[in-house]
Design a protein around this motif. Structure first.
Motif, short mmCIF file in Angstrom:
data_model
loop_
_atom_site.label_atom_id
_atom_site.label_comp_id
_atom_site.label_asym_id
_atom_site.label_seq_id
_atom_site.Cartn_x
_atom_site.Cartn_y
_atom_site.Cartn_z
N UNK A 1 0.85 -1.18 0.00
CA UNK A 1 0.00 0.00 0.00
C UNK A 1 0.89 1.24 0.00
N UNK A 2 0.54 2.21 -0.81
CA UNK A 2 1.29 3.46 -0.85
C UNK A 2 1.01 4.28 0.40
N UNK A 3 1.82 5.32 0.61
CA UNK A 3 1.61 6.18 1.76
C UNK A 3 0.24 6.85 1.70
N UNK A 4 -0.23 7.20 0.50
CA UNK A 4 -1.56 7.81 0.37
C UNK A 4 -2.65 6.81 0.75
N UNK A 5 -2.50 5.56 0.31
CA UNK A 5 -3.48 4.54 0.68
C UNK A 5 -3.49 4.29 2.18
N UNK A 6 -2.31 4.32 2.79
CA UNK A 6 -2.23 4.11 4.24
C UNK A 6 -2.91 5.24 4.98
N UNK A 7 -2.69 6.48 4.54
CA UNK A 7 -3.36 7.61 5.19
C UNK A 7 -4.88 7.46 5.11
N UNK A 8 -5.37 7.10 3.93
CA UNK A 8 -6.81 6.93 3.75
C UNK A 8 -7.33 5.81 4.64
N UNK A 9 -6.62 4.70 4.68
CA UNK A 9 -7.02 3.55 5.48
C UNK A 9 -7.17 3.94 6.95
N UNK A 10 -6.12 4.56 7.51
CA UNK A 10 -6.14 4.89 8.94
C UNK A 10 -7.18 5.99 9.22
N UNK A 11 -7.24 6.99 8.36
CA UNK A 11 -8.25 8.06 8.54
C UNK A 11 -9.65 7.48 8.61
N UNK A 12 -9.99 6.62 7.65
CA UNK A 12 -11.34 6.10 7.57
C UNK A 12 -11.67 5.18 8.75
N UNK A 13 -10.71 4.33 9.15
CA UNK A 13 -10.96 3.47 10.29
C UNK A 13 -11.14 4.29 11.57
N UNK A 14 -10.28 5.27 11.74
CA UNK A 14 -10.38 6.09 12.95
C UNK A 14 -11.69 6.86 12.97
N UNK A 15 -12.07 7.47 11.86
CA UNK A 15 -13.31 8.25 11.83
C UNK A 15 -14.53 7.37 12.08
N UNK A 16 -14.50 6.16 11.56
CA UNK A 16 -15.60 5.23 11.81
C UNK A 16 -15.73 4.93 13.30
N UNK A 17 -14.60 4.69 13.95
CA UNK A 17 -14.62 4.40 15.38
C UNK A 17 -14.99 5.64 16.20
N UNK A 18 -14.38 6.78 15.85
CA UNK A 18 -14.62 8.00 16.62
C UNK A 18 -16.06 8.47 16.52
N UNK A 19 -16.73 8.18 15.41
CA UNK A 19 -18.10 8.64 15.22
C UNK A 19 -19.13 7.65 15.74
N UNK A 20 -18.68 6.47 16.16
CA UNK A 20 -19.63 5.46 16.64
C UNK A 20 -20.05 5.77 18.08
N UNK A 21 -21.36 5.77 18.35
CA UNK A 21 -21.81 5.98 19.73
C UNK A 21 -21.47 4.81 20.65
N UNK A 22 -21.02 3.71 20.06
CA UNK A 22 -20.70 2.52 20.84
C UNK A 22 -19.24 2.45 21.27
N UNK A 23 -18.41 3.35 20.74
CA UNK A 23 -16.97 3.26 20.97
C UNK A 23 -16.47 4.50 21.73
N UNK A 24 -15.76 4.26 22.80
CA UNK A 24 -15.02 5.32 23.50
C UNK A 24 -13.54 5.09 23.27
#
Length: 477
Positions: free
Chosen positions: A136-159
């Motif tokens: 995975x390129x550095x751009x793909x890695x940034x997208x991967x981590x950003x999206x996973x983090x945002x999914x977790x951070x926006x979930x009402x089930x996850x602290x």
């Protein structure tokens, strides 16, 4: 969900295993507390990458802790599919391992799933381990981590709790488990019905102690000492064409040696410093983007066994490797050391500075925070002999020509690296330890794994944990 309420599941570690576990749990309505000792992924800056000196990041190394874990934000990474991680696949069962692998790839990469390729036939006399691998390129890695983090951070089930260390973990007859969390704000105690431990290298020592405190069934590992060989990318390019993660195992001088973490992408490879407080070890990342005048690198790992064939223990490693390693640099004890390959080969030191190396090698190393010392001198004699023999046997396959004196003079040997320090846990096919309700995924399971394998194990643990805390949810086969 507030921290004061009991959690359904506590996930320790926000690397690939922990993030995928928390994500899977949240999808099915399970309340999760996800803690990590490190920082937000956009604050995981390593000064060494910027040609500065390693200062330990105030005791929490940004390379081995924080959101993303081994998926270091802004670096290229490799993903390998089964049969890489064979022992994990055997534990899960082939069909289930493949299902979970597809699920992990879908969640991490979405529609931007990379193309995997295996080893080319021929081209080398060595038996190369064949499994599909993609970078995975550095751009793909940034997208991967950003999206996973945002999914977790926006979930009402996850602290999500960052900058938090779990200092104690114990079974609790009433709640399941009690954990003590320490942060800059003080110490607090929480309870959770289930715990998924997904600590990476930052938590290795802590987890080893917890295994003993909790009396978890386990076997001791067979550790390996490693060195990185860095060279102009042209000397390694052919090896990468044979397989992007060229892996082979040879036994020489009675020592088992294997290639590891072959970083010779189109842009070469990047060395990483991983700080453990009183010593710093090495890691490697591939650079999939094309670059000019790049260097590549790979590691050789030699198993550490005594004369009776038994694995060396932590005390031996401390006395015979780490203590001598820390003595190699008076200016900065325990920081990585470089040695010119002709000197390393003969266990001498005629080249004593980085400028001297650049003059003799015709190029500068990719990083600057090195001392120059006799790295070969701290290795057991049989290990040095075995590594030297394997290196010189392999290089013609990597370079496409015999290793000449001119080529040998262009190579840097850099250390130290240590691998396979994790106790191997007795686990069920659901990643559950011998203590019911406590799961282990990723490095801390003691199974040889990679990023995708860690994510697979995290999902496997989550599916079983959520079935046990939510009786209406069945554990998928």
């Amino acid at each position: 969900m507030t921290i004061g309420r009991p959690a359904d599941v506590l996930v320790i570690g926000a690397g690939p295993a922990g993030m995928l576990a928390a994500d899977r749990l949240a999808q099915d309505g399970v309340n999760v507390i996800l803690v990590d000792a490190g920082r937000h992924h956009t604050r995981r800056i390593c000064p060494v990458d910027r040609m500065k000196s390693c200062h330990g990041c105030r005791g929490i190394c940004n390379v081995i802790s924080g959101v993303g874990g081994s998926i270091h934000y802004g670096d290229g990474v490799k993903l390998s599919r089964f049969p890489s991680g064979r022992r994990l696949a055997e534990l899960l069962g082939p069909a289930r391992a493949d299902r979970l692998s597809d699920a992990a790839l879908d969640r991490m990469c979405g529609a931007d799933r990379p193309a995997f390729r295996g080893a080319l036939t021929g081209g080398t006399p060595f038996q190369v381990k064949d499994y599909p691998v993609a970078s995975l390129s550095s751009a793909q890695v940034r997208t991967l981590v950003d999206q996973l983090y945002m999914s977790l951070a926006s979930s009402p089930r996850v602290t999500i709790r960052l900058g938090v260390e779990v200092t104690a973990l114990r079974p609790d007859d009433r709640h399941g488990f009690t954990a003590c969390l320490a942060s800059a704000h003080g110490v607090e105690t929480i309870t959770a019905r289930r715990v998924i431990t997904a600590v990476g290298r930052r938590g290795q020592r802590w987890w080893a102690q917890q295994i003993r405190n909790l009396e978890l069934d386990h076997t001791l590992p067979t550790p390996s000492v490693g060195l990185r060989f860095e060279a102009p990318i042209g000397l390694l390019r052919r090896g990468a064409l044979i397989h992007d993660d060229f892996k082979t195992t040879l036994v020489r001088a009675g020592v088992k040696v294997k290639t590891f973490c072959f970083c010779a992408g189109p842009g070469g490879g990047r060395l990483k410093f991983t700080d453990y407080g009183d010593h710093t070890l090495l890691d490697g990342h591939v650079i999939p983007e094309a670059g000019e005048s790049a260097t590549g690198n790979f590691a050789l790992l030699a198993q550490l066994r005594d004369e009776a064939g038994q694995p060396r223990d932590a005390r031996w490693i401390e006395k015979h490797l780490l203590t001598p390693y820390r003595s190699l640099r008076e200016d900065r004890p325990g920081k990585p050391v470089l040695q010119w390959y002709p000197d390393w080969r003969t266990k001498q030191l005629t080249c004593t500075t980085l400028d001297g190396f650049a003059e003799r090698a015709g190029h500068r190393p990719s990083l600057t925070d090195y001392g120059v010392a006799n790295l070969a001198g701290i290795l057991p004699g049989s290990v040095h002999t075995a590594m030297r023999t394997v290196f010189e046997e392999l290089m013609p396959s990597f370079a496409g020509r015999p290793l000449s004196k001119y080529d040998a003079a262009r190579i840097a040997v850099i250390g130290l690296e240590l691998e396979s320090l994790w106790d191997e846990l007795a686990l069920t096919p659901h990643m559950e330890t011998s203590l019911p309700g406590l799961y282990a995924a990723g490095d801390c399971s003691g199974l040889a794994q990679g990023i995708l394998q860690a994510a697979v194990a995290g999902i496997a643990a989550a599916e079983h944990a959520m079935a046990s805390v939510s009786p209406t949810i069945g554990d998928p086969a």
